[in-house]
Design an enzyme around this catalytic site. Structure first.
Site, PDB file in Angstrom:
ATOM      1  N   CYS A  20       0.731  -0.542   0.131  1.00 47.21           N
ATOM      2  CA  CYS A  20      -0.062   0.200   0.289  1.00 47.21           C
ATOM      3  C   CYS A  20       1.510   1.439   0.217  1.00 47.21           C
ATOM      4  CB  CYS A  20      -1.240   0.312   1.458  1.00 47.21           C
ATOM      5  SG  CYS A  20      -1.740   1.440   1.054  1.00 47.21           S
ATOM      6  N   CYS A  22       0.255   4.282   2.617  1.00 45.04           N
ATOM      7  CA  CYS A  22       0.246   3.454   4.053  1.00 45.04           C
ATOM      8  C   CYS A  22       1.824   3.719   4.123  1.00 45.04           C
ATOM      9  CB  CYS A  22       0.150   2.161   3.939  1.00 45.04           C
ATOM     10  SG  CYS A  22      -1.561   1.198   3.974  1.00 45.04           S
TER      11      CYS A  22
END
Length: 124
Positions: A24, A27
């Site tokens: 991600c 993230c």
């Protein structure tokens, strides 16, 4: 189960479940900021939960994680039956660091301010 252990006492303060994944991009971008925030807010325990970790499936399912990053602030508490539960205080979906930071700082201020502050009586 793993979920109960994450949010169980002795975690008496606020716990932030930080759902993330190695693949991600958002993230990864917010991770250094979250690490710094964890250092600055000692009354919030940040627990990183990798959504690809099969051993944490019950945690992911319990919080209905549909996208990452996701931040769930919880207040652990003891139940009358001797078990543990947690009240969800705030949830942030997405890499909205300002919202995560704002809530963590709100927790810090609440802990730093005694509940009876301002109600002390002075004698004349």
């Amino acid at each position: 189960d793993q979920y109960s252990r994450l949010i169980a006492p002795p975690n008496t303060g606020v716990v932030c479940l930080y759902f993330t994944a190695s693949w991600c991009g958002p993230c990864q971008r917010v991770a250094p900021q979250i690490e710094a925030l964890a250092q600055a807010c000692p009354n919030v325990t940040f627990l990183k939960v990798d959504v690809d970790n099969a051993d944490l499936g019950d945690v992911i399912e319990s919080e209905s994680v549909q996208s990452v990053p996701m931040f769930v602030f919880k207040q652990p508490q003891q139940t009358d039956q001797g078990g543990s539960a947690a009240t969800t205080l705030h949830t942030v979906v997405g890499a909205d660091f300002a919202s995560v930071q704002g809530f963590a700082q709100k927790v810090e201020r609440a802990v730093a301010t005694p509940k009876d502050a301002g109600s002390a009586k002075t004698e004349a």
